[in-house]
Design a protein around this motif. Structure first.
Motif, short mmCIF file in Angstrom:
data_model
loop_
_atom_site.label_atom_id
_atom_site.label_comp_id
_atom_site.label_asym_id
_atom_site.label_seq_id
_atom_site.Cartn_x
_atom_site.Cartn_y
_atom_site.Cartn_z
N LEU A 14 0.85 -1.28 -0.01
CA LEU A 14 0.00 -0.03 0.06
C LEU A 14 1.08 1.34 0.03
CD1 LEU A 14 -2.86 1.49 0.49
CD2 LEU A 14 -2.47 1.22 3.08
N ASN A 15 0.66 2.21 -1.01
CA ASN A 15 1.43 3.35 -1.19
C ASN A 15 0.63 4.54 -0.44
OD1 ASN A 15 3.68 3.13 -3.90
ND2 ASN A 15 2.54 1.57 -3.48
N THR A 16 1.32 5.02 0.58
CA THR A 16 0.55 6.11 1.15
C THR A 16 1.54 7.29 1.74
OG1 THR A 16 0.92 5.13 3.52
CG2 THR A 16 -1.12 4.80 2.49
N GLN A 17 1.02 8.49 1.48
CA GLN A 17 1.67 9.51 2.06
C GLN A 17 1.37 9.69 3.50
OE1 GLN A 17 0.35 13.38 0.23
NE2 GLN A 17 2.54 14.18 0.04
N LYS B 70 -7.76 -4.41 6.33
CA LYS B 70 -8.76 -4.76 5.25
C LYS B 70 -9.91 -3.54 5.14
CE LYS B 70 -9.13 -9.58 5.03
NZ LYS B 70 -8.51 -10.54 6.26
N ASP B 71 -9.84 -2.74 6.23
CA ASP B 71 -10.97 -1.82 6.02
C ASP B 71 -10.22 -0.33 5.63
OD1 ASP B 71 -9.35 -1.13 8.36
OD2 ASP B 71 -11.16 -0.62 9.59
N TYR B 72 -8.95 -0.61 5.13
CA TYR B 72 -8.34 0.86 4.90
C TYR B 72 -8.75 1.47 3.38
CZ TYR B 72 -4.80 4.50 3.83
OH TYR B 72 -4.26 5.59 3.48
N ASP B 73 -9.24 2.67 3.32
CA ASP B 73 -9.97 3.24 2.21
C ASP B 73 -9.20 3.76 1.40
OD1 ASP B 73 -11.96 4.59 0.40
OD2 ASP B 73 -13.14 5.10 1.92
N VAL B 74 -8.78 3.26 0.33
CA VAL B 74 -7.78 3.91 -0.43
C VAL B 74 -8.46 5.16 -1.28
CG1 VAL B 74 -6.75 1.66 -1.05
CG2 VAL B 74 -8.48 2.50 -2.55
N ARG C 286 -9.51 -0.33 -4.96
CA ARG C 286 -8.69 -1.39 -4.09
C ARG C 286 -8.62 -2.69 -4.61
NH1 ARG C 286 -8.12 -2.42 2.16
NH2 ARG C 286 -7.24 -4.16 1.93
N PHE C 287 -7.54 -3.61 -4.95
CA PHE C 287 -7.26 -4.55 -5.36
C PHE C 287 -8.22 -5.64 -4.51
CE2 PHE C 287 -5.19 -8.79 -5.28
CZ PHE C 287 -5.06 -9.04 -6.57
N SER C 288 -8.84 -6.59 -5.14
CA SER C 288 -9.63 -7.56 -4.44
C SER C 288 -9.26 -9.09 -4.94
CB SER C 288 -11.06 -7.46 -4.46
OG SER C 288 -11.77 -7.97 -5.79
N LYS C 289 -9.40 -10.02 -4.13
CA LYS C 289 -9.07 -11.42 -4.25
C LYS C 289 -9.39 -11.93 -5.85
CE LYS C 289 -7.97 -13.59 -0.09
NZ LYS C 289 -8.69 -14.48 1.21
N LYS C 290 -10.60 -11.43 -5.90
CA LYS C 290 -11.12 -12.06 -7.31
C LYS C 290 -10.30 -11.30 -8.60
CE LYS C 290 -15.45 -9.06 -7.54
NZ LYS C 290 -15.23 -8.22 -6.33
N ASP C 291 -10.04 -10.30 -8.28
CA ASP C 291 -8.93 -9.54 -9.40
C ASP C 291 -8.18 -10.61 -10.05
OD1 ASP C 291 -10.32 -7.20 -9.74
OD2 ASP C 291 -9.14 -6.21 -7.86
#
Lengths: 574, 574
Positions: free
Chosen positions: A373-376, A422-426, A486-491
């Motif tokens: 996860l890339n965050t500032q 899991k609940d990080y809101d990108v 956000r990437f999800s497993k089904k991607d």
């Protein structure tokens, strides 16, 4: 049936000519001296880091299988130096990767260090400083590897032109580095100029007479003389294009000339046509153009800014149809880059890049998936970039030595996180923007297949998410796919395993993710980072390691600092 | 007779109090971090090299006999660093002298090096960077050594004030260094400001209202707030004054206050009175002033330029007679320095400096006389300074290690010339201005007495001869005499052997000579050089060595570069 008689001849050719690569390959020896120089890359004199008194550094031209030997003397009065050979995998020579604190100790002033490594794969590469922000001070040049004798590129062309793109700041890099680590942050802002082969025009445009409100360039000669690409009509040219910008994402177009993309980062791609192309820092491409336009004219090649509100004049070069005079300026306006935030356009280009037939395919079963996860963030009031909430700080002892010799306390030996909440809101700024600094390493099982999901997110301010071109040292990787949000497993089910392109640099688009796969088959310690120089300086990278115990004969010169230096002095290293 | 009963009491005091110096002496431990900082020393923001985030560096205060331990962390991102303890002889610790390429390898970024040395002699000293031109980037501070407990200075005073003088350029030192080694020379010019305790006013004067045509300083607060020297009326104060200027020779005066000079470079001098005093880079003094003026006023302390046509505003401080407000500016003009080229005035001051009674006297029979001709030269079109036609270039391997371990080819091992052509006309530019670069060493017999004649000459242009303050590391020397024109054998008879002052820095006046004597009794390798930063960078210095075979236990950290570094790595050093 008529073809049959040719068969023996073909066999003969294979047996007698050319010589096997291993015999025909050469050692190419260069002697370089790195030092400060006065230079006027955009007609404004400044101090740069040059090689052999010039900017950009000399172009290295070699053939696949050759060995490059660069004897590098550091003539900076008080600064260390290293050079990274961007895109060269350094198979068997991880100590020659030229990344300070990772593959080697910086070369001290007045010392000479010998880089020696094989260029095993043809392609368009470049080299640059990888210590502090010395790349942004001008320490870079082209590295072009032709196919080995007797080999053939999978496309034809009549001539070749090389374009190394960069951006340029008038503020010196010491000041830039201090500003970036200050509280509050002093951002470096947009570059003063874009450069093509180290040449640009500050605060003026060659095409000013065609652009209302623009200033005309006066007496732009010598070091900032515009680049002229000399071509003959009705021929096909290979343009090699690489970007070593400090900050800028770029778009390149040539008036009326479509471009067939054939190579990306030293790997062949399935050819496709475009009229303009995005190039992110750390990437390289080859495109073929045909000079099929009216031969009485010259044509603009234009390079503009993408992904950030452009505050820098486009860089221009002249595609000069001979025998026209190169000073005959085209009569139409130069191509204009797409709107800076037209990400649909950018994505459309990236999505077209697919492996050419014959490119190795990725293994199908990764043993590990690492999400980054890339965050500032904020650390003690300083603005940083973090990966899974760790902002990279490089240790004084290069990892290659400290890991090979299992030194304790040389870096943070704890396992860095492989995922994020899991609940990080990108789509929103981080709820808790505080982060930590760390030097942790992702240790990969040797020869294992690893997937990395690069996940972009909202920066500290609302509605801001930037493009980050991630560059992996020591490997090519397959780009399996991109997605928004956000990437999800089904991607995973949408991954392209049929013809994913091999690359060493790939972007994450704003608020999006990019999935890559690679095989950890190169013993060593390798940087994987955002190629934007100020972002890396602000911590945007991770360190990977694999098979370090298999690395042999690390040259002592690369270990002579930090804890390995102390152990060498006490004769505690083999 | 009445005194007799006191005798036992006095003996008692001697026996019981104070403790002997060796027991009472302390280890004083400092933790410093060197890094770039934003700072506004003259109210113009710039980037400096600071210590612990501040400029100037912290003042070290110790007592004679104490041990100073400075744990120095280098937090410059790409530059090495060292610190020289100017005036401290480093008896028994030549590796702690802090001169890159001579006493130690530069400390790498992120590394910590421990300087540990004794301050054996009370006095006014300072410290500064001695690598590249880092001193000129602001890397300096005060080092003050008080008499040991139970000892007394040979003069009385009620309070003490400390003034560290310097000059400041807005151009960064990387640019300065490049300009100085460019062809043609790009001279650094005159400084933008003079600083008192790191504070100055650029392009304005605190006393503008008193000086026609001068600009008033606005809102001069914070880092450039004028220095206020708070005093009480009718007291005696010791002013400690040191100059670490990059270029400027200075003159200091305090309105209406005469100064009694009592100390020079950590040695007591025969007290004498002046109303203004010259201070050259590398020198330090103590003067006593008595606050015997009208107590309702404050008074200017003014520092101006000497020896070069002044193009920099004088630095001003306020001598604030309490309880007056410090913002009450004096109503008269600040003292003005004597005409810049009034060398008679400068000489008159220097000639007055004589040893205080009790100062050790020089041995009478030197075994060797070395004459050092100072000339400005051209080498391959570059402007250099040379000593006996050799312009000093420091080698990558510090001499202390290469000489101690008798390494071959670490520097030019040929004996440098001890004299110069009999027909050399010091009053004219050099007939043949070409010179050579060299790293030769003057090897001195251990414990021998050596005379050095520093001979000034005309520079490259006619009618130009500059002041050069020469500073010797590792020793104090006796100043035996000065003279105009070329030194001749018979000048020896005029040497002052009765009360020559002991110093570590002394000037040569334009077209003149200065004779010094010292005993080569400090095993080590020692720089002896013009203390003007750009002159040293242009080669104006020599290297002396004595008793190097007696130096023991050189810390390996100081050897970890160049040839000694390679030998350590191969375990070829004891």
């Amino acid at each position: 049936m008529a073809m049959r008689p040719l068969m023996p001849l073909v066999l003969l050719c294979i047996i007698l000519a050319p010589l096997p690569v291993s015999l025909a390959s050469k050692k190419r020896h260069f002697k370089w001296e790195v030092g400060y120089i006065y230079w006027s890359p955009d007609c404004e004199e400044n101090i740069m880091i040059g090689i052999n008194g010039r900017f950009p550094g000399p172009t290295i031209r070699a053939k696949a299988g050759d060995t490059i030997k660069v004897e590098l003397k550091n003539s900076l009065p008080t600064e260390g130096v290293v050079i990274h050979w961007h895109g060269i995998r350094q198979l068997g020579t991880p100590w020659a990767d030229g990344t300070a604190s990772i593959s080697q100790c910086a070369i001290d002033p007045e010392e000479t260090f010998i880089y020696e490594f094989k260029v095993d794969k043809p392609g368009t590469y470049f080299y640059h400083g990888h210590y502090g922000m010395q790349r942004a001070a001008g320490l870079y040049g082209s590295l072009i590897v032709d196919v080995a004798d007797g080999e053939k590129e999978p496309f034809d062309y009549d001539g070749e032109l090389n374009l190394l793109l960069s951006d340029w700041y008038h503020q010196n890099v010491q000041a830039q580095m201090l500003g970036l680590s200050s509280k509050p942050l002093r951002w470096i802002g947009e570059p003063q100029s874009l450069l093509i082969n180290g040449r640009g025009q500050y605060n003026c445009s060659l095409a000013a007479h065609l652009i209302p409100g623009s200033r005309t360039c006066k007496r732009r000669r010598g070091e900032c003389e515009p680049v002229v690409l000399r071509v003959l009509p009705n021929k096909t040219y290979r343009l090699r294009i690489a970007s070593t910008t400090s900050l800028s994402s770029l778009n390149l177009a040539i008036e009326h000339h479509k471009m067939m993309v054939v190579e990306a980062d030293g790997n062949y791609v399935e050819p496709f046509f475009v009229f303009d192309m995005d190039i992110y820092s750390g990437e390289s491409y080859s495109v073929l153009i045909t000079t099929d336009q009216a031969p009485s004219s010259n044509y603009w090649l234009s390079v503009g800014v993408r992904g950030r509100l452009p505050q820098t004049q486009p860089a221009l070069a002249i595609l000069n149809y001979q025998p026209n005079s190169p000073s005959k300026l085209p009569s139409s306006k130069p191509p204009i880059a797409p709107t800076w935030n037209d990400y649909a356009h950018s994505k459309s280009f990236s999505y077209k890049i697919l492996a050419r037939q014959g490119t190795p395919k990725p293994p199908t079963n990764p043993v590990r998936q690492i999400a980054l996860l890339n965050t500032q963030n904020k650390i003690n009031g300083c603005t940083k970039w973090s990966i899974n909430n760790i902002s990279l700080v490089l240790p004084p002892t290069p990892y290659l030595g400290s890991m090979r010799y299992r030194l304790k306390n040389a870096f943070d030996d704890r396992k860095p996180p492989e995922n994020f909440a899991k609940d990080y809101d990108v789509m929103k700024p981080p709820k808790n923007p505080s982060s930590i600094q760390g030097s942790n390493v992702y240790k990969l099982e040797f020869n294992s297949t690893v997937d990395v999901i690069l996940q972009n997110a909202n920066a500290l301010s609302y509605n801001v998410s930037e493009i980050h071109p991630w560059h992996l040292h020591g490997h090519d990787f397959w780009v399996l796919g991109y997605g928004d949000g956000r990437f999800s497993k089904k991607d995973v089910t949408k991954f392209n395993l049929r013809n994913p392109p091999l690359r060493n640099t790939v972007v994450i688009f704003p608020y999006g993710w990019t999935a890559i796969r690679f095989v950890a088959d190169n013993p060593g310690v390798w940087a994987f980072h955002c190629h934007i120089e100020p972002h890396l300086h602000m911590g945007m990278g991770v360190v990977l390691a694999e098979g370090v115990e298999l690395v042999n004969k690390i040259p002592k010169e690369t270990l002579a600092c930090g804890m390995t230096g102390k152990m060498l002095m006490r004769n505690h290293l083999p």
